[in-house]
Structure formats: structure tokens, C-alpha cells
Design a protein around this motif. Sequence first.
Motif, PDB file in Angstrom:
ATOM      1  N   HIS A  58       7.245   5.965 -19.446  1.00 24.99           N
ATOM      2  CA  HIS A  58       7.097   5.620 -20.932  1.00 24.99           C
ATOM      3  C   HIS A  58       7.703   6.510 -21.943  1.00 24.99           C
ATOM      4  O   HIS A  58       8.158   6.144 -22.786  1.00 24.99           O
ATOM      5  CB  HIS A  58       5.523   5.530 -21.050  1.00 24.99           C
ATOM      6  CG  HIS A  58       4.828   4.242 -20.539  1.00 24.99           C
ATOM      7  ND1 HIS A  58       4.717   3.163 -21.203  1.00 24.99           N
ATOM      8  CD2 HIS A  58       4.261   4.239 -19.530  1.00 24.99           C
ATOM      9  CE1 HIS A  58       4.350   2.313 -20.501  1.00 24.99           C
ATOM     10  NE2 HIS A  58       3.895   2.542 -19.490  1.00 24.99           N
TER      11      HIS A  58
ATOM     12  N   ARG B  35      10.303   5.392 -24.543  1.00 28.27           N
ATOM     13  CA  ARG B  35       9.946   5.415 -26.071  1.00 28.27           C
ATOM     14  C   ARG B  35      11.333   6.313 -26.814  1.00 28.27           C
ATOM     15  O   ARG B  35      11.719   5.914 -27.804  1.00 28.27           O
ATOM     16  CB  ARG B  35       8.722   6.520 -26.359  1.00 28.27           C
ATOM     17  CG  ARG B  35       7.797   5.609 -26.811  1.00 28.27           C
ATOM     18  CD  ARG B  35       6.618   6.418 -27.235  1.00 28.27           C
ATOM     19  NE  ARG B  35       6.381   7.506 -26.436  1.00 28.27           N
ATOM     20  CZ  ARG B  35       5.434   7.534 -25.457  1.00 28.27           C
ATOM     21  NH1 ARG B  35       4.732   6.399 -25.103  1.00 28.27           N
ATOM     22  NH2 ARG B  35       5.237   8.238 -24.386  1.00 28.27           N
TER      23      ARG B  35
ATOM     24  N   ARG C  24       7.916  -2.462 -24.108  1.00 28.12           N
ATOM     25  CA  ARG C  24       8.138  -1.231 -23.507  1.00 28.12           C
ATOM     26  C   ARG C  24       7.448  -1.243 -22.292  1.00 28.12           C
ATOM     27  O   ARG C  24       7.789  -0.870 -20.996  1.00 28.12           O
ATOM     28  CB  ARG C  24       7.816  -0.171 -24.442  1.00 28.12           C
ATOM     29  CG  ARG C  24       8.464   1.466 -23.934  1.00 28.12           C
ATOM     30  CD  ARG C  24       8.376   2.539 -24.828  1.00 28.12           C
ATOM     31  NE  ARG C  24       6.822   2.550 -25.531  1.00 28.12           N
ATOM     32  CZ  ARG C  24       6.655   2.230 -26.756  1.00 28.12           C
ATOM     33  NH1 ARG C  24       7.649   2.144 -27.544  1.00 28.12           N
ATOM     34  NH2 ARG C  24       5.336   2.246 -27.320  1.00 28.12           N
ATOM     35  N   ASP C  25       6.010  -1.657 -22.101  1.00 24.77           N
ATOM     36  CA  ASP C  25       5.180  -2.002 -21.076  1.00 24.77           C
ATOM     37  C   ASP C  25       5.924  -2.530 -20.071  1.00 24.77           C
ATOM     38  O   ASP C  25       5.980  -2.548 -19.043  1.00 24.77           O
ATOM     39  CB  ASP C  25       4.049  -2.386 -21.594  1.00 24.77           C
ATOM     40  CG  ASP C  25       2.963  -1.440 -22.337  1.00 24.77           C
ATOM     41  OD1 ASP C  25       3.554  -0.390 -22.715  1.00 24.77           O
ATOM     42  OD2 ASP C  25       2.138  -2.034 -22.956  1.00 24.77           O
TER      43      ASP C  25
ATOM     44  N   PRO D 147       8.985  -3.207 -29.101  1.00 21.68           N
ATOM     45  CA  PRO D 147       7.682  -3.407 -29.522  1.00 21.68           C
ATOM     46  C   PRO D 147       6.908  -2.599 -28.173  1.00 21.68           C
ATOM     47  O   PRO D 147       7.808  -2.671 -26.776  1.00 21.68           O
ATOM     48  CB  PRO D 147       7.591  -4.743 -29.716  1.00 21.68           C
ATOM     49  CG  PRO D 147       9.026  -5.443 -29.949  1.00 21.68           C
ATOM     50  CD  PRO D 147       9.941  -4.265 -29.323  1.00 21.68           C
ATOM     51  N   ASP D 148       5.801  -2.375 -28.342  1.00 23.42           N
ATOM     52  CA  ASP D 148       5.030  -1.743 -27.303  1.00 23.42           C
ATOM     53  C   ASP D 148       4.879  -2.780 -26.204  1.00 23.42           C
ATOM     54  O   ASP D 148       5.177  -2.320 -24.919  1.00 23.42           O
ATOM     55  CB  ASP D 148       3.800  -1.472 -27.791  1.00 23.42           C
ATOM     56  CG  ASP D 148       3.738  -0.420 -28.681  1.00 23.42           C
ATOM     57  OD1 ASP D 148       4.778   0.275 -29.050  1.00 23.42           O
ATOM     58  OD2 ASP D 148       2.466   0.010 -29.477  1.00 23.42           O
TER      59      ASP D 148
END
Length: 663
Positions: free
Chosen positions: A465, A469, A479-480, A475-476
Motif C-alpha cells: 500500500h 500510494r 489502489r486496493d 482512487p482508493d
Amino acid sequence: MASLFPASDRCWLGGPGSVELAHWQLEVDGADDGLVTIARDHALLVRRHGGAEAGYGADGGASGMLRVEQVAENGPPEGFEILTPEPGRVVVRAADRRGLVAGFFHVWNRGPGAVSAGRHRPATAIRMLNDWDNMVVDAMGSVERGYAGPSILFSGGEMVDDLSRFRDYARLLASVGINALCLNNVNVNDVETTLVTDRLDDVARAAAVLREYGIACYVAVNYAAPLTVGDVDTADPLDDGVRAWWRATAERVWGRIGDFGGFVVKADSENRPGPFRYDRTHVDGANMLAEAVAPHGGTVFWRCFVYDNHQDWRDRSTDRARAAADHFAPFDGQFADNVVLQVKFGPIDFQTREGVSPLLTRLRATHVAIELQITQEYTGQQKHVCYLPELWRDALDTEIGWETDGGPRLYETVGVHTGRHNGFVAVSNVGADPNWTGHPFAQANLYAFGRLAWEPSLTAEELAHEWLRATYAVPDAARDELAALLLGSWQTYEAYTAPLGVGFMVTPHTHYGPSVDGYEYTPWGTYHFADRDGVGVDRTVATGSGMIGLYPPAMAARYETLDACPDALLLFFHHVPYGHVLHSGSTVIQHIYDSHFAGVEQGEAMIRRWHGVRESLPSEVSAVVDVRFAEQLRSAIEWRDQVNTYFWRKSGVPDARGRLIHR
Ligand code: GCW
């Protein structure tokens, strides 16, 4: 003045799709007066010793969200403190340049809004990279085991004139806490031998770049240099002429580069010269060099990758997995204080999974650096996604139980006995490829190594993570998804390649793709012993090579019996019949089939996940990843079919689920 950030490179430090900080610059101007300048766009913040503000630049410092100051007080070396005096303001304080650089990047890699106040210091003193770059392109290319294009430092037998790419590399390494770099391949050929003699000006140029980022410069030396480029007729470490040659060489090196780090040595390893040729020990060899560099504060990294690579495959009494411990453990405590033994994490050679090196459990009075391999020699060569922190965590979390069963874990033992001069070394994975690492996602492994060396308890998930980042402005949710793609990729790679820890079923020489018997009848000591009845290497004390007995007793007990040995390492430690029932309930042969089918399915699932998220990344990143995933899947299928077919032919046992196995 040195700008800390490349403007154009596709990496976590900038480039298409990188986070907004691509416009930031940190400039460190003259370490001695502690002047630090940070620029965001054109706004400058300048602070001097004690925090006195020297001035703002250009547009009046409107974007002064992050200040960096150097304090005169003594802080821990390389450590830093984060202060958050008021919302939206972050201050980094440090006692030395390395701390400043580390502190700045701590904020940079997370974003100023995501850091909290606190003190930070590295858990280890040694956080080093070894570049395996050759000056002359040889059979191994420009970078031995390099999968990201040619060397960024050497070309056509010379160091390149323009070191701007190398400067970006230094910045990149500093950003994750690396503090030492060895410039050239540990296999030191003729030209590289002269780096410490005729080519010192070049080394000095590289060292000057590294110095700006608090990175010590090292060179891999040829153990036989006094003989090959000197005027001595031997390389016997006890010979006065040899000692004098190295002393004079060290004087010249440090006379030219006052803060030079020292030497890395691969001796008596894979046909390299070493003290064995003169019936001397590695203590004799390492201490001779250590004595030469000691007056200058230099360090000798002495590699322990010493084994018989001219083994007769018929000889079952020799076990390569014993070699490093057999050669070095008896000398624990006899190496000079400025010698660091550099030990690969596993006793064979950077395989997808190995038991940890028993030597690492035996050195209690010697400085040690654990060697990891970021370049994916045996883990998909940067064509496959293989997120290595999971492999490293697995090895580093091994409980070595010196006195009783259980802890400490391997990573917790680094330096506990000898204090300073311990840590981590890794073989780098960069090259001249525009994205640095060939596969854009292989950057994650480089990033994670630096961070892990600084803070060895970080989890693979945290590191994924963090890297994402710092690298991609997505967007989150995306990224996940990208993190989910990395996590588990090592297990997937393992599932479709060599089973149950057996290792080395790769194509000889290139080490890419399957060749189950490729090394079986070679002198390299890497055998799996598959026959019609079973497979695996018997390393037990009871009936095998006794390698397990090199571990502390409670740890040895975890591997010695079939009842205790974990499935994942079964064939690393035992030779078993195909019908042997694993703890999982499956037989060995059925596990081989199931795991290879599952590995390919997991690879397909990775690609589906990738298709769901690829649009969120810049097209030049996605385009490269698309191509590499296609190759990963092709290769995974090849592995599945070759390994399954091989074991079907050997064992004659059909797949219980009746799937297609080629006959
Ligand atoms: O893994 C092996 C590689 C060699 C390498 C050697 C080493 C630099 O195949 O290419 O040589 O390890 O670590 O010395």
C-alpha cells in the motif's frame, strides 16, 4: 545543488500518473552548514542549523506545507523526528544529512497529510544494494541477471559520462533508506579489477553522486588483484607482498575518496579466486583485506556463497545446502571487526522457497548482512508479477529458537550479538529501461527492500500500500485492487513452478522457464532426485546429508521428521514417495497436479483483476503490464504442463480429477 527528484522517470519518484508531489524538489546544499532547501513549484523554504529561517524564495513560500530543518543537537545517526505543530504543517528534524533525507522521504512517500508525529530511526546500520553491473557486456549481458535493460552506469567498457540517470537512481535509493551501494558485479572481470587501481577517477565520480544522498560507495574487488593487476606473484593472504599491495591500494582509494565505504568480495565461489587456492581460510582472506582498509574506516563485505560447483552428481554425500555453514560457522568470532559476512537468506540460491540458511543461525560473534535478491532471477525475471516481500517475510519470520523452541525470528536476530555493522544487502533490479525495473510492478520489490531493511517488521501488505500510494495517483478502490494483485503473487508463482520447496527445475544458464531435469546431472549441486517412486532431497540427520543438524536443536526438530516438517518445505528437507500424505490431506503427487492447475488459474484470475483496474493507470504503464501478463500466463502454462507431465511419466499415477496431462 542537487535536486532530489527526477522530473521524467516513471517511478514512485515521479513520471506519468505519479502522485502530485512530482512537482516538488528537495535540494541539499553542502551538508556541512546544514543548509536545506525545499522547493515546491517555485516556493523555497530554507532552514539552517537550529532552525533559523534563512528565507523564502520565488513566490514567497505560499506552499510551505513541509519544512525540513537540521538541528545541531546529537540525534541518532540517520534518524529523524516528525513534528506536526499545527494542522497542515509538518516539520522534519534530523541530526545529519542521512536523517534529513530519510525524514523528507518519509513524508514524501506518504504525503504530508498522512504522517504523524514521532521519532524514527533505522533498525539496522547496513541497508545496501549490490549492482551486478558489468563494464563489458559478457555472456551474462551488461547486468548479470538483469531484466530491465543495460547498465545505467557502465557502457562499452567505461563508466558513462552522463551520470544524471545514476543520480536519479541514488535519489530513488535514498528515498527508501538505502545507505550503501556496490557499483559493480561481484563477479569481477578484468576491466572491473582496475576500478580500484587505474579507474579511481570514475569511482570518485560515482561516489560524489552517491554522497549527495548519504549513500556510501563500495566496489566489488577481485581477490586475485595483486596477482593479476599488481606486481605480486601470488594472492596468498599471508604473503607480505600481497598485504602490502592491498594496503597501498587502500591508501590510494581513500586518498582519492575520503568517505569511500569499502570492498565487496566473492572469493572461492563459482570459479572465482580466493584463499582456498593457497590452502588458507576465509578468515585469512577477509582479515587481510580488513587490515588494509581499517586505517581508513573501511568495511569488507565477504560473501559466504561458497560451495562446490564441480560436484559429481553421483556423489550423494555432498550437499550444497550445508556448504556455507560448513565453511564459515567454525570461524564465528574470528573475523575482524570491520568484516561483515554477507549470507544469502537460503542455503542454496535465492529459490522461490528454501529453508533459511543455517549459517544465519550460527553466527553469534560475527557481523552479518542477510543477502536478498530483488532482481527476479528465479522468480519470473520481471516478466512475471512476483511480489517478493511475501517471500522475504516468510524467511525473515522464521523462528530460529536458539535456546528453546520458537523465537526469536530471523529478522530479530540481526545484530543482537554484535550490535552495529549488521543488516541487509540485496541484489538490485534496475536497468536503463524507462520504468527502471522492466515490469513496472517490480519497482515494488525495490521499494519494499529499502523500507524492510530500515524497519524489518513491516508487513508485505503495508509495503504494498505504501508503494502504491507513493507511485500512482489512483482512487482508493483501484489502489486496493492493485495491492490485491501484488499480494499472493509469490504464492501463485510458487504454485505453477517447482513444488513443495524442491527448487531448481529451471532452464540451465538462463534460469527462466521450466526444465525439470535441466540441472539434475550437472556439477552444480542442485538436484531433486525424482525417480519412479518419489522426489525430494533427504537432508535429515537420521538418513540424509545431516544439513538439518546444522540448525539449533529445537529448530532442527521442526524439520527432521515428516510429522513436524511443514508441507511447503517438505521436498527441501525430505525425499518421500509420491503417495506420502501431506498435512493438507493430499498426496504429494496429487498436490503437484493440483497446485500446478491452481497456479495457472490464479494467474488467470490475476489477469482478470488487472483488466478491471488497468484503465486507472497511465497507458504507457498498462501497455507494458499487458504484454508481461501475456508472457506470464504463457510461461505458467508451460510450467504446469512440463512439471505435471514429468511427474505423471515418472510416477504413473493418474490425476485423481482426470484433468488433461500430456503424455
Ligand atoms: O544465483 C547465482 C547467479 C549468478 C551469481 C551468483 C552469486 C553473480 O546465477 O549469476 O553471480 O548467484 O550470487 O554470486
